[in-house]
Design an enzyme around this catalytic site. Structure first.
Site, PDB file in Angstrom:
ATOM      1  N   ILE A  14      31.462  59.656  22.091  1.00  0.00           N
ATOM      2  CA  ILE A  14      32.603  60.248  21.265  1.00  0.00           C
ATOM      3  C   ILE A  14      33.893  59.812  21.959  1.00  0.00           C
ATOM      4  CG2 ILE A  14      33.598  62.351  20.540  1.00  0.00           C
ATOM      5  CD1 ILE A  14      30.701  63.418  20.271  1.00  0.00           C
ATOM      6  N   ASP A  33      37.540  58.787  33.254  1.00  0.00           N
ATOM      7  CA  ASP A  33      36.033  59.002  33.373  1.00  0.00           C
ATOM      8  C   ASP A  33      35.501  58.545  34.594  1.00  0.00           C
ATOM      9  OD1 ASP A  33      33.509  58.442  32.551  1.00  0.00           O
ATOM     10  OD2 ASP A  33      34.022  58.525  30.624  1.00  0.00           O
ATOM     11  N   ASP A  47      36.822  62.224  38.705  1.00  0.00           N
ATOM     12  CA  ASP A  47      35.818  63.159  38.394  1.00  0.00           C
ATOM     13  C   ASP A  47      36.514  64.429  38.082  1.00  0.00           C
ATOM     14  OD1 ASP A  47      33.932  65.333  38.338  1.00  0.00           O
ATOM     15  OD2 ASP A  47      32.771  64.164  40.105  1.00  0.00           O
ATOM     16  N   ASN A  74      37.374  65.918  26.661  1.00  0.00           N
ATOM     17  CA  ASN A  74      36.172  65.339  25.914  1.00  0.00           C
ATOM     18  C   ASN A  74      34.960  65.253  27.024  1.00  0.00           C
ATOM     19  OD1 ASN A  74      34.311  64.019  23.614  1.00  0.00           O
ATOM     20  ND2 ASN A  74      34.601  62.511  25.443  1.00  0.00           N
ATOM     21  N   SER A 126      31.327  72.161  20.388  1.00  0.00           N
ATOM     22  CA  SER A 126      30.043  71.825  19.941  1.00  0.00           C
ATOM     23  C   SER A 126      29.721  72.721  18.669  1.00  0.00           C
ATOM     24  CB  SER A 126      29.095  71.761  20.887  1.00  0.00           C
ATOM     25  OG  SER A 126      27.885  71.555  20.332  1.00  0.00           O
ATOM     26  N   TYR A 139      24.305  75.108  28.025  1.00  0.00           N
ATOM     27  CA  TYR A 139      25.290  74.438  27.340  1.00  0.00           C
ATOM     28  C   TYR A 139      26.004  75.216  26.366  1.00  0.00           C
ATOM     29  CZ  TYR A 139      26.648  70.495  24.600  1.00  0.00           C
ATOM     30  OH  TYR A 139      27.629  69.773  23.874  1.00  0.00           O
ATOM     31  N   LYS A 143      29.986  75.770  25.786  1.00  0.00           N
ATOM     32  CA  LYS A 143      30.707  75.556  24.410  1.00  0.00           C
ATOM     33  C   LYS A 143      31.705  76.644  23.912  1.00  0.00           C
ATOM     34  CE  LYS A 143      30.452  71.145  25.137  1.00  0.00           C
ATOM     35  NZ  LYS A 143      31.617  70.183  25.263  1.00  0.00           N
TER      36      LYS A 143
END
Ligand SMILES: NC(=O)c1ccc[n+]([C@@H]2O[C@H](COP(=O)([O-])OP(=O)(O)OC[C@H]3O[C@@H](n4cnc5c(N)ncnc54)[C@H](O)[C@@H]3O)[C@@H](O)[C@H]2O)c1
Length: 244
Positions: A14, A33, A47, A74, A126, A139, A143
């Site tokens: 994404i 990234d 990181d 993201n 999400s 997870y 989110k």
């Protein structure tokens, strides 16, 4: 004058799709990234769990771009299982990337965003924030935190002219999901189950999520802050009858 954007997790999936679309629409883009991409982006290795690295990377991005107008927050990692399946160390590791990582990058970017006429932050949240999915306790908790953080940040910074929104993708066809399927006992069956879970009967594409990110990031969305835009094939909003 072209806007300047930083995209975390811009090396894959994404994030890479969002960076590509923002660049196509004329923005200068830096991708932050652990595995940054090369040209045409400014790739910066960082990181997001390390605050000193984040501050240095955001300062370098601002320097090389000539400012920051847009932050696409993201970078994220997955986790599977119920609350019994992961030890505290794993809860800390996933929160460190998915929640604290967004806080660190946004905190470092705010002084630059305050200088912008079109400042905007888009967080990748999400469907897991708004629907109870099995085997995703950790997870989903991260989110859910991202959704609340988006609203709180939108309130804190609206009078500074900084908009904050998030996108809520359903299961998206990215390298992440490919890795998940690779590990499944029955990858084809697992893919079919993921497809069937979405009312449209298919996974969301990274490009479709990128389009929503690009909209929220752009001055076109200038009156929109504190919202979550679902890109989930109808998974959150629709309740269908079972097919005959
Ligand atoms: N794929 C899906 O089904 C889906 C659905 C909803 C939300 N999301 C969210 O979308 C975002 C991107 O996911 P994706 O599917 O594109 O995954 P991906 O694995 O393809 O890409 C994630 C990128 O983040 C980077 N990254 C991971 N940890 C990092 C760290 N500590 N510091 C810096 N960079 C780091 C990776 O190197 C990678 O390039 C995540 O926040 C994820 O939670 C994905």
């Amino acid at each position: 004058m072209s806007l300047k954007a930083i995209v975390t997790g811009g090396g894959s999936g994404i994030g890479l799709a969002a960076a590509t679309l923002l660049a196509e629409r004329g923005m200068k883009v830096a991708c932050l990234d652990v595995n940054p991409p090369g040209e045409p982006f400014i790739g910066i290795k960082v990181d997001v769990t390390d605050d000193a690295q984040v501050r240095a990377a955001v300062a370098e991005a601002a320097e090389r771009l000539g400012g920051i107008d847009v932050l696409v927050n993201n970078a994220g990692i997955g986790a599977q299982g119920t609350i019994e399946d992961n030890p505290d160390s794993e809860w800390q590791r996933v929160f460190d990337v998915n929640v604290f990582g967004m806080v660190r990058v946004a905190r470092a970017a705010l002084p630059y965003l305050r200088q912008s006429e079109h400042a905007s932050i888009v967080n990748t949240c999400s469907i897991a924030a708004t629907a109870g999915l099995p085997q995703r306790a950790l997870y989903s908790a991260t989110k859910g935190a991202v959704l609340s953080l988006t609203l709180a940040m939108a309130a804190d910074h609206v009078r500074e002219g900084i908009r904050v929104n998030c996108v809520n993708p359903g299961t998206a066809d990215t390298p992440w999901v490919a890795r998940l399927l690779d590990r499944a006992d029955d990858p084809e069956g697992e893919r079919a189950a993921l497809n069937a879970r979405q009312p449209m009967g298919r996974l969301v594409s990274a490009e479709e999520v990128a389009a929503a990110i690009a909209y929220l990031a752009s001055p076109e969305a200038g009156a929109t802050t504190g919202t979550a835009l679902a890109v989930d094939g109808g998974m959150q909003g629709l309740r269908l009858r079972a097919p005959n």
